[in-house]
Design an enzyme around this catalytic site. Structure first.
Site, PDB file in Angstrom:
ATOM      1  N   GLY A  25       0.789  -1.230   0.000  1.00 27.11           N
ATOM      2  CA  GLY A  25       0.000   0.000   0.000  1.00 27.11           C
ATOM      3  C   GLY A  25       0.819   1.277   0.000  1.00 27.11           C
ATOM      4  O   GLY A  25       0.378   2.283   0.551  1.00 27.11           O
ATOM      5  N   LEU A  48      -5.360  -6.743  -6.580  1.00 24.46           N
ATOM      6  CA  LEU A  48      -5.083  -7.760  -7.599  1.00 24.46           C
ATOM      7  C   LEU A  48      -6.317  -8.419  -8.210  1.00 24.46           C
ATOM      8  O   LEU A  48      -6.220  -9.052  -9.251  1.00 24.46           O
ATOM      9  CB  LEU A  48      -4.149  -8.836  -7.016  1.00 24.46           C
ATOM     10  N   LYS A  49      -7.469  -8.290  -7.555  1.00 22.26           N
ATOM     11  CA  LYS A  49      -8.672  -8.940  -8.102  1.00 22.26           C
ATOM     12  C   LYS A  49      -9.288  -8.105  -9.220  1.00 22.26           C
ATOM     13  O   LYS A  49      -9.182  -6.866  -9.208  1.00 22.26           O
ATOM     14  CB  LYS A  49      -9.722  -9.113  -6.992  1.00 22.26           C
ATOM     15  N   LEU A  50      -9.967  -8.804 -10.117  1.00 28.57           N
ATOM     16  CA  LEU A  50     -10.702  -8.096 -11.165  1.00 28.57           C
ATOM     17  C   LEU A  50     -11.895  -7.376 -10.531  1.00 28.57           C
ATOM     18  O   LEU A  50     -12.566  -7.933  -9.656  1.00 28.57           O
ATOM     19  CB  LEU A  50     -11.206  -9.105 -12.209  1.00 28.57           C
ATOM     20  N   ILE A  51     -12.127  -6.138 -10.971  1.00 32.52           N
ATOM     21  CA  ILE A  51     -13.269  -5.376 -10.433  1.00 32.52           C
ATOM     22  C   ILE A  51     -14.549  -5.888 -11.097  1.00 32.52           C
ATOM     23  O   ILE A  51     -14.650  -5.908 -12.332  1.00 32.52           O
ATOM     24  CB  ILE A  51     -13.070  -3.859 -10.713  1.00 32.52           C
ATOM     25  N   ASN A  62      -7.031   3.114 -11.770  1.00 34.06           N
ATOM     26  CA  ASN A  62      -6.035   2.119 -11.371  1.00 34.06           C
ATOM     27  C   ASN A  62      -4.664   2.653 -11.734  1.00 34.06           C
ATOM     28  O   ASN A  62      -4.523   3.458 -12.648  1.00 34.06           O
ATOM     29  CB  ASN A  62      -6.280   0.799 -12.116  1.00 34.06           C
ATOM     30  N   HIS A 111      -0.896   1.180 -12.899  1.00 35.80           N
ATOM     31  CA  HIS A 111      -0.220  -0.018 -13.380  1.00 35.80           C
ATOM     32  C   HIS A 111       1.249   0.342 -13.610  1.00 35.80           C
ATOM     33  O   HIS A 111       1.546   1.432 -14.103  1.00 35.80           O
ATOM     34  CB  HIS A 111      -0.880  -0.490 -14.685  1.00 35.80           C
ATOM     35  N   GLU A 128       5.280   6.382  -9.503  1.00 36.22           N
ATOM     36  CA  GLU A 128       3.860   6.082  -9.247  1.00 36.22           C
ATOM     37  C   GLU A 128       3.299   6.999  -8.166  1.00 36.22           C
ATOM     38  O   GLU A 128       2.205   7.545  -8.298  1.00 36.22           O
ATOM     39  CB  GLU A 128       3.693   4.626  -8.787  1.00 36.22           C
TER      40      GLU A 128
HETATM   41  C1  GRF Z   1       2.273  -0.872  -7.865  1.00 36.35           C
HETATM   42  O1  GRF Z   1       3.405  -1.167  -8.602  1.00 36.35           O
HETATM   43  C2  GRF Z   1       1.104  -0.620  -8.776  1.00 36.35           C
HETATM   44  O2  GRF Z   1       1.492  -0.077 -10.004  1.00 36.35           O
HETATM   45  C3  GRF Z   1       0.532  -1.995  -8.980  1.00 36.35           C
HETATM   46  O3  GRF Z   1       0.705  -2.635  -7.747  1.00 36.35           O
HETATM   47  C4  GRF Z   1       1.783  -2.052  -7.050  1.00 36.35           C
HETATM   48  C5  GRF Z   1       1.263  -1.630  -5.726  1.00 36.35           C
HETATM   49  O4  GRF Z   1       2.282  -1.163  -4.889  1.00 36.35           O
HETATM   50  N1  GRF Z   1      -0.823  -1.940  -9.420  1.00 36.35           N
HETATM   51  P1  GRF Z   1       1.932  -0.572  -3.472  1.00 36.35           P
HETATM   52  O5  GRF Z   1       1.117  -1.628  -2.727  1.00 36.35           O
HETATM   53  O6  GRF Z   1       1.154   0.684  -3.688  1.00 36.35           O
HETATM   54  O7  GRF Z   1       3.254  -0.331  -2.838  1.00 36.35           O
END
Ligand code: GRF
Length: 308
Positions: A105, A183-186, A200, A202, A272
């Protein structure tokens, strides 16, 4: 709040009354009640925009360009003129955010920090996770953010169904859903209930290296193995499939010749945190606009004519 904001609720005593305002406002709204026939926003007696109740007028002109803005009304009614951050009743309110996580997170924490520092005009009101023991869920509990488990499983019998999750998010009056390593599909129920309201992040430049199975280090391994020289995070709206929704923002980082997946992941992750906070800031300020072909764009806060 500047001079414009201070005249909220001013009662215009007679038809075609005119209020002069000198203000550095960026936008104003005319909101009339009852049976006012129409309102207009004027600048040096030129009509810039008109509104027929119950519609609203929003002007996106920046800076002090409109010294001398006025409101003109064709009947004696109450008129509100508000500054840009008050462009509608809804936009005056801080947005209510639900964050979805399955792991550590760090994006969730970055967004939460930004809300606490006042950078984001919104609050995380609920955390949704399929992994109640994950770092993100722990952080939520430590910060008094309610945790909802979705979906339920044998090991998480407290989990809610898709329909219950929609109802729960409605109960929390959530405006936007932010997936951050969920990780789950919405499920389709959620996508349909919150159209254009689910984002989201990615860790690759979509549409490359996305879709089912592309998560965590697998993404970065695939990027390195492909020979791609650039990677970086993508923030996109969520549709019914993995990673196929319309792209809203991206950042580019180099892929170095001797990169390990872990090193590339760390470089991407630091971007990110920045790009997601930036996007959520825009989202909470109603600065997302949709191009005719369905592509979402961000309106610059400093220059309202600029989209990116
Ligand atoms: C990130 O790399 C994001 O792009 C992907 O999952 C990871 C989550 O990282 N969807 P965190 O739990 O926010 O550290």
């Amino acid at each position: 709040m500047d001079a414009l904001g201070s005249i909220i609720g001013t009662r215009l005593p007679s038809p075609t009354n005119f209020i002069n305002m000198s203000s550095r406002c960026m936008a104003i709204r005319l909101a009339s009640q009852d049976n006012l026939s129409h309102c207009s926003v004027t600048y040096r007696r030129h009509i810039l925009a008109k509104a027929s109740p119950p519609s609203k007028v929003v002007l996106q002109k920046a800076g002090s360009k409109y010294q001398g803005l006025g409101c003109r009304c064709s009947a004696s009614e109450t008129v509100s003129c508000m500054t840009n951050d008050d462009t509608s009743q809804k936009s005056t309110q801080r947005k209510r955010l639900a964050v979805f996580v399955s792991g550590g997170g760090s994006n969730f924490k970055a967004i939460h920090e930004a809300t606490k520092q006042g950078l984001v005009h919104g609050d995380i009101t609920v955390l949704v996770t399929d992994k109640p023991g994950c770092g993100g869920a722990e952080y939520a509990r430590d910060n008094q953010i309610p945790v909802v488990i979705f979906p339920g499983s044998k090991s998480s019998p407290d989990g809610v169904s898709a329909a219950e999750l929609v109802a729960t998010l409605r109960k929390f009056e959530v405006d936007f859903l932010l997936l951050a390593g969920y990780l789950k599909l919405i499920p389709i129920e959620l996508v349909q209930a919150f159209r254009r309201s689910i984002l989201n992040i990615h860790p690759s430049l979509l549409p490359a290296f996305g879709g089912k199975g592309f998560y965590g280090l697998k993404v970065h391994e695939a990027v390195i193995g492909s020979g791609a020289r650039y990677s970086g995070p993508t923030v996109h709206f969520v549709d019914e499939q993995y990673d196929t929704g319309r792209i809203l923002a991206q950042r580019v980082v180099p892929v170095l010749t001797d990169d390990t997946a872990e090193q590339l992941a760390a470089r991407v992750l630091s971007q990110e945190h920045q790009v997601y906070v930036e996007v959520v800031t825009a989202l909470c300020e109603d600065r997302i606009v949709w191009r005719d072909d369905g592509v979402p764009l961000i309106r610059s806060r400093d220059n309202s004519d600029k989209l990116y």
